[in-house]
Design a protein around this motif. Sequence first.
Motif, PDB file in Angstrom:
ATOM      1  N   SER A  81       0.707  -1.168  -0.089  1.00 60.95           N
ATOM      2  CA  SER A  81       0.035   0.034   0.019  1.00 60.95           C
ATOM      3  C   SER A  81       0.850   1.324  -0.039  1.00 60.95           C
ATOM      4  O   SER A  81       0.373   2.332  -0.307  1.00 60.95           O
ATOM      5  N   PRO A  99      -7.501   0.833   0.541  1.00 65.65           N
ATOM      6  CA  PRO A  99      -8.649   1.444   1.339  1.00 65.65           C
ATOM      7  C   PRO A  99     -10.009   1.112   1.057  1.00 65.65           C
ATOM      8  O   PRO A  99     -10.924   0.712   2.095  1.00 65.65           O
ATOM      9  N   ASN A 102     -10.640  -2.520   2.090  1.00 66.63           N
ATOM     10  CA  ASN A 102     -10.770  -2.497   3.838  1.00 66.63           C
ATOM     11  C   ASN A 102     -12.195  -2.017   4.120  1.00 66.63           C
ATOM     12  O   ASN A 102     -12.929  -2.564   4.933  1.00 66.63           O
TER      13      ASN A 102
END
Length: 152
Positions: A81, A99, A102
Motif C-alpha cells: 500500500s 482502502p 478494507n
Amino acid sequence: MKKLILPAALSAAMLLSLAGCSKTAAETPKTMADGTYTAEMDDASTQAAYGWRDRLVVEYKDGTLVSAVFDSYDADGNKKSETTPETYPMDPAPSAWMPELNDHILKAGGSAEIDGVTGATMASNNAKAMMKAILDSGVAGETVVVSEPTAG
C-alpha cells in the motif's frame, strides 16, 4: 371444495415468499469473541504473487467487527500500500484500492461475503478466503495461514 383450494394456495405462496427472505448460515455474520484476529496467505500464494504476502487483520469489540486492515508485505516487510508507481507499477495503484477493499470488509460486517475491488481480483479473493478462515478457525492473537483460494 373450491373454498379450501384458494386459501391453501395463498398460504403456500406466503410461506414460499417468507422462506426466500431468510438468510443462510453463510450470509449471517458469526459472533466473534473480542480481540484481534490475523490471517495470511501461505508460501505458495506468496510465490504466485511475486513475493507479496497478503495479510488481513481484523478487530472485534463487543462482538462487532470494528476494524479491518488488508495489506501485502514483501520479504523485507515493505507494505504494498506504500509502494510508488516506480517501485510497483499497477493500475490502479494499491494505495487506491486497498482502502476500498478494507471498507468492503467492514461493510460485510464480519461475514466472508466481501465485495471485490475492480482491478484487484486476486487480492479480493484472498481477502474473502482469509476472512472465512478467521470466522471458521481464527483465535484471537494467533495467525491463521490460508491456502490460495480457488479462482471464481
